[in-house]
Scaffold this motif. Sequence first.
Motif, PDB file in Angstrom:
ATOM      1  N   TYR A 287     -46.031  29.014   7.847  1.00  0.00           N
ATOM      2  CA  TYR A 287     -46.752  28.561   9.038  1.00  0.00           C
ATOM      3  C   TYR A 287     -48.216  28.276   8.735  1.00  0.00           C
ATOM      4  CZ  TYR A 287     -48.477  28.331  13.803  1.00  0.00           C
ATOM      5  OH  TYR A 287     -49.069  27.905  14.974  1.00  0.00           O
ATOM      6  N   LYS A 288     -48.707  27.160   9.221  1.00  0.00           N
ATOM      7  CA  LYS A 288     -50.110  26.794   9.076  1.00  0.00           C
ATOM      8  C   LYS A 288     -50.714  26.627  10.473  1.00  0.00           C
ATOM      9  CE  LYS A 288     -49.585  24.548   4.578  1.00  0.00           C
ATOM     10  NZ  LYS A 288     -49.852  23.360   3.746  1.00  0.00           N
ATOM     11  N   PRO A 289     -51.454  27.618  10.949  1.00  0.00           N
ATOM     12  CA  PRO A 289     -51.977  27.550  12.316  1.00  0.00           C
ATOM     13  C   PRO A 289     -53.021  26.456  12.478  1.00  0.00           C
ATOM     14  CG  PRO A 289     -52.900  29.425  11.147  1.00  0.00           C
ATOM     15  CD  PRO A 289     -51.844  28.846  10.258  1.00  0.00           C
ATOM     16  N   PRO A 290     -53.032  25.808  13.635  1.00  0.00           N
ATOM     17  CA  PRO A 290     -54.079  24.809  13.892  1.00  0.00           C
ATOM     18  C   PRO A 290     -55.431  25.499  14.074  1.00  0.00           C
ATOM     19  CG  PRO A 290     -52.711  25.137  15.847  1.00  0.00           C
ATOM     20  CD  PRO A 290     -52.061  25.907  14.746  1.00  0.00           C
ATOM     21  N   PRO A 291     -56.514  24.751  13.916  1.00  0.00           N
ATOM     22  CA  PRO A 291     -57.862  25.354  13.978  1.00  0.00           C
ATOM     23  C   PRO A 291     -58.141  26.130  15.256  1.00  0.00           C
ATOM     24  CG  PRO A 291     -57.976  23.140  13.061  1.00  0.00           C
ATOM     25  CD  PRO A 291     -56.566  23.328  13.521  1.00  0.00           C
ATOM     26  N   ALA A 292     -57.675  25.611  16.410  1.00  0.00           N
ATOM     27  CA  ALA A 292     -57.964  26.303  17.679  1.00  0.00           C
ATOM     28  C   ALA A 292     -57.304  27.672  17.709  1.00  0.00           C
ATOM     29  CB  ALA A 292     -57.491  25.451  18.856  1.00  0.00           C
ATOM     30  N   GLN A 293     -56.104  27.761  17.148  1.00  0.00           N
ATOM     31  CA  GLN A 293     -55.396  29.044  17.080  1.00  0.00           C
ATOM     32  C   GLN A 293     -56.130  30.019  16.167  1.00  0.00           C
ATOM     33  OE1 GLN A 293     -51.234  29.123  15.696  1.00  0.00           O
ATOM     34  NE2 GLN A 293     -50.695  28.491  17.768  1.00  0.00           N
ATOM     35  N   THR A 294     -56.557  29.507  15.024  1.00  0.00           N
ATOM     36  CA  THR A 294     -57.297  30.338  14.076  1.00  0.00           C
ATOM     37  C   THR A 294     -58.579  30.880  14.707  1.00  0.00           C
ATOM     38  OG1 THR A 294     -56.438  29.040  12.220  1.00  0.00           O
ATOM     39  CG2 THR A 294     -58.388  30.363  11.805  1.00  0.00           C
ATOM     40  N   ALA A 295     -59.265  30.028  15.442  1.00  0.00           N
ATOM     41  CA  ALA A 295     -60.515  30.443  16.078  1.00  0.00           C
ATOM     42  C   ALA A 295     -60.262  31.519  17.127  1.00  0.00           C
ATOM     43  CB  ALA A 295     -61.197  29.235  16.709  1.00  0.00           C
ATOM     44  N   ALA A 296     -59.204  31.332  17.950  1.00  0.00           N
ATOM     45  CA  ALA A 296     -58.899  32.311  18.997  1.00  0.00           C
ATOM     46  C   ALA A 296     -58.491  33.646  18.387  1.00  0.00           C
ATOM     47  CB  ALA A 296     -57.786  31.775  19.900  1.00  0.00           C
ATOM     48  N   LEU A 297     -57.685  33.591  17.323  1.00  0.00           N
ATOM     49  CA  LEU A 297     -57.232  34.820  16.680  1.00  0.00           C
ATOM     50  C   LEU A 297     -58.409  35.562  16.042  1.00  0.00           C
ATOM     51  CD1 LEU A 297     -55.021  36.717  15.811  1.00  0.00           C
ATOM     52  CD2 LEU A 297     -54.389  35.122  14.004  1.00  0.00           C
ATOM     53  N   GLY A 298     -59.281  34.817  15.364  1.00  0.00           N
ATOM     54  CA  GLY A 298     -60.451  35.442  14.766  1.00  0.00           C
ATOM     55  C   GLY A 298     -61.353  36.080  15.804  1.00  0.00           C
ATOM     56  N   ALA A 299     -61.560  35.370  16.910  1.00  0.00           N
ATOM     57  CA  ALA A 299     -62.412  35.910  17.976  1.00  0.00           C
ATOM     58  C   ALA A 299     -61.797  37.173  18.579  1.00  0.00           C
ATOM     59  CB  ALA A 299     -62.618  34.855  19.052  1.00  0.00           C
ATOM     60  N   ALA A 300     -60.467  37.192  18.722  1.00  0.00           N
ATOM     61  CA  ALA A 300     -59.796  38.361  19.291  1.00  0.00           C
ATOM     62  C   ALA A 300     -59.901  39.564  18.364  1.00  0.00           C
ATOM     63  CB  ALA A 300     -58.333  38.026  19.566  1.00  0.00           C
ATOM     64  N   LEU A 301     -59.702  39.346  17.074  1.00  0.00           N
ATOM     65  CA  LEU A 301     -59.822  40.449  16.123  1.00  0.00           C
ATOM     66  C   LEU A 301     -61.237  41.020  16.136  1.00  0.00           C
ATOM     67  CD1 LEU A 301     -57.755  38.993  13.144  1.00  0.00           C
ATOM     68  CD2 LEU A 301     -57.160  41.011  14.501  1.00  0.00           C
ATOM     69  N   GLU A 302     -62.222  40.139  16.202  1.00  0.00           N
ATOM     70  CA  GLU A 302     -63.614  40.607  16.206  1.00  0.00           C
ATOM     71  C   GLU A 302     -63.933  41.378  17.469  1.00  0.00           C
ATOM     72  OE1 GLU A 302     -68.154  38.918  15.456  1.00  0.00           O
ATOM     73  OE2 GLU A 302     -66.433  37.531  15.402  1.00  0.00           O
ATOM     74  N   ALA A 303     -63.470  40.874  18.629  1.00  0.00           N
ATOM     75  CA  ALA A 303     -63.796  41.509  19.905  1.00  0.00           C
ATOM     76  C   ALA A 303     -63.033  42.807  20.137  1.00  0.00           C
ATOM     77  CB  ALA A 303     -63.505  40.532  21.050  1.00  0.00           C
ATOM     78  N   SER A 304     -61.916  42.972  19.444  1.00  0.00           N
ATOM     79  CA  SER A 304     -61.058  44.141  19.691  1.00  0.00           C
ATOM     80  C   SER A 304     -61.692  45.450  19.244  1.00  0.00           C
ATOM     81  CB  SER A 304     -59.720  43.963  18.977  1.00  0.00           C
ATOM     82  OG  SER A 304     -59.874  44.080  17.565  1.00  0.00           O
ATOM     83  N   GLY A 305     -62.534  45.389  18.231  1.00  0.00           N
ATOM     84  CA  GLY A 305     -63.082  46.599  17.655  1.00  0.00           C
ATOM     85  C   GLY A 305     -62.113  47.341  16.759  1.00  0.00           C
ATOM     86  N   ALA A 306     -60.904  46.815  16.596  1.00  0.00           N
ATOM     87  CA  ALA A 306     -59.873  47.488  15.805  1.00  0.00           C
ATOM     88  C   ALA A 306     -60.022  47.146  14.327  1.00  0.00           C
ATOM     89  CB  ALA A 306     -58.485  47.078  16.295  1.00  0.00           C
ATOM     90  N   ARG A 307     -59.575  48.074  13.474  1.00  0.00           N
ATOM     91  CA  ARG A 307     -59.433  47.756  12.058  1.00  0.00           C
ATOM     92  C   ARG A 307     -58.294  46.755  11.904  1.00  0.00           C
ATOM     93  NH1 ARG A 307     -60.603  53.090  12.607  1.00  0.00           N
ATOM     94  NH2 ARG A 307     -62.295  53.948  11.326  1.00  0.00           N
ATOM     95  N   PHE A 308     -58.416  45.873  10.909  1.00  0.00           N
ATOM     96  CA  PHE A 308     -57.366  44.859  10.762  1.00  0.00           C
ATOM     97  C   PHE A 308     -57.265  44.374   9.326  1.00  0.00           C
ATOM     98  CE2 PHE A 308     -61.196  42.343  11.599  1.00  0.00           C
ATOM     99  CZ  PHE A 308     -61.090  41.300  10.687  1.00  0.00           C
ATOM    100  N   ILE A 309     -56.069  43.880   8.994  1.00  0.00           N
ATOM    101  CA  ILE A 309     -55.830  43.072   7.798  1.00  0.00           C
ATOM    102  C   ILE A 309     -55.239  41.771   8.292  1.00  0.00           C
ATOM    103  CG2 ILE A 309     -54.465  42.801   5.699  1.00  0.00           C
ATOM    104  CD1 ILE A 309     -54.434  45.840   5.435  1.00  0.00           C
ATOM    105  N   TRP A 310     -55.847  40.668   7.934  1.00  0.00           N
ATOM    106  CA  TRP A 310     -55.367  39.350   8.336  1.00  0.00           C
ATOM    107  C   TRP A 310     -54.908  38.624   7.078  1.00  0.00           C
ATOM    108  CZ3 TRP A 310     -58.827  35.261  11.311  1.00  0.00           C
ATOM    109  CH2 TRP A 310     -58.017  34.180  11.701  1.00  0.00           C
ATOM    110  N   ALA A 311     -53.597  38.477   6.941  1.00  0.00           N
ATOM    111  CA  ALA A 311     -53.027  37.752   5.807  1.00  0.00           C
ATOM    112  C   ALA A 311     -52.902  36.290   6.210  1.00  0.00           C
ATOM    113  CB  ALA A 311     -51.660  38.330   5.433  1.00  0.00           C
ATOM    114  N   VAL A 312     -53.793  35.467   5.703  1.00  0.00           N
ATOM    115  CA  VAL A 312     -53.837  34.073   6.129  1.00  0.00           C
ATOM    116  C   VAL A 312     -53.000  33.172   5.236  1.00  0.00           C
ATOM    117  CG1 VAL A 312     -56.112  34.360   7.159  1.00  0.00           C
ATOM    118  CG2 VAL A 312     -55.934  33.552   4.802  1.00  0.00           C
ATOM    119  N   GLY A 313     -52.438  33.692   4.155  1.00  0.00           N
ATOM    120  CA  GLY A 313     -51.629  32.873   3.265  1.00  0.00           C
ATOM    121  C   GLY A 313     -52.453  31.753   2.669  1.00  0.00           C
TER     122      GLY A 313
END
Length: 471
Positions: A287-313
């Motif tokens: 899967y190759k996410p479109p830019p808008a999806q990538t931006a929303a996911l990145g913003a959500a991870l940042e705003a969550s305050g949670a620890r994360f690993i994002w495997a972007v392939g």
Amino acid sequence: MATTNGVPSRRRPHVLVIPLPSRGHLLPLLDFAHRLSTRHGVPLTVAVTSSNLPLISAFLASTPLAAALPIEFPDASSPEHSSHRPPPGSHHALLAIHLPGFREPLLSWARSHPDPPTVVISDFFLGWAQHLADDLRVPRIVFYASGAFAVAALEHLWKGVLPLDPNSSPVVVLDSLPGSPAFPYDHVPSVVKKYVAGDPDWEFVREGFRLNATAWGAAVNTFDEMESEFLECLKRFFGHSRVWAVGPVADSGCRRAERSPEAEQLFSWLDACPPRSVVYVCFGTMYKPPPAQTAALGAALEASGARFIWAVGAGVAVLPEGLEERTAERGRVVRGWAPQVDILRHPAAGAFLTHCGWNSTLEGVAAGVVLLAWPMMADQFIDARLVVDLHGAAVQAAEGAAAVPDPGTLARVFADAVDGTKWADVRAKASALAAAAAEASEEGGSSWVALDGMVKELETAYASPLPIDHR
């Protein structure tokens, strides 16, 4: 056949394994083959393209009775073979269309080998392997790297696919399955929708599934406690009881190569994280996410305050600007292949945002993490239905390949997923399902017993006078 005192002699077991040369299909079949060989002393020959030879090095090192049979795609410069060579980036179903050219080389190898194969085990997208098994007069076992619910849904749909019309039937009811589950047409598996759309290549895919239904047996990467009703469905559809739930088969030991310095750093970071505190994000290798999806996911991870690993392939070239720097203390981005099984099994892993491909779903279930379901295509909506609605061990986070979720809403999902005070019921069900998965694979468990039963039936089959009765 040779006889001893008038009784047919048992042929020496030797399994020819034919994977689909796609990582997501190749690895679980090798996991299964490793378990079969090491537990029961079964010699294996794995037909593998030269480009995939590096992927099986750990498998060969950990499976003493296994050997590789390198096999090449026909020369693309040869006019009579050019149609067999897959274009770069082929969907795995379309990749299967180009592989029947392997049949003759495999048949020639088998007929000239001093210890010819007595069993063929192949990926479920390689229905043409049934013809090879018939030529060799040996039983074939289809290995399903998808769950029993998805396979049963496909069997239902292929049987009734001709009248399927997305315009007149916006909701598809699978009334031959337990509970008559219904799905919007958009959530029907992609292989069926492509066929309905009239693409002639997909007629070949449908024919492959028809051939699978005539195979001697089926091994499914699942376990009874998770999908017993759908396994019974498959026995009814196939007309015999030789359907074995043998999962979860994921075995990091027969996949593991030497860890890179980057991987060592990642696990050192995980070791320092509290238990169940990390959200792991991965949408598979295709899967190759479109830019808008990538931006929303990145913003959500940042705003969550949670620890994360994002495997972007290899699919995401540009992440939200500055994200890695701003989240350096609590986040890690993995580019390329991620050691997913080991990450999920780490005590720090608490939740998994997944596309619900079956490998990922089952690996998450076995690890006991909370699954955050974001199905996008293929059989992923069926897998999500299984873990979210039927087992309650997952939460729906988003759906659809085009979805761009609200970052604030998704951030709250991430935060709640690793908050030990919330989602107690989901967390408990995920833990119970993980315990059932572990028990199934242990000695005396349902998957252990199923594999033993499969081997015993195979021994009877290849000791009998041939030809094999495939029904």
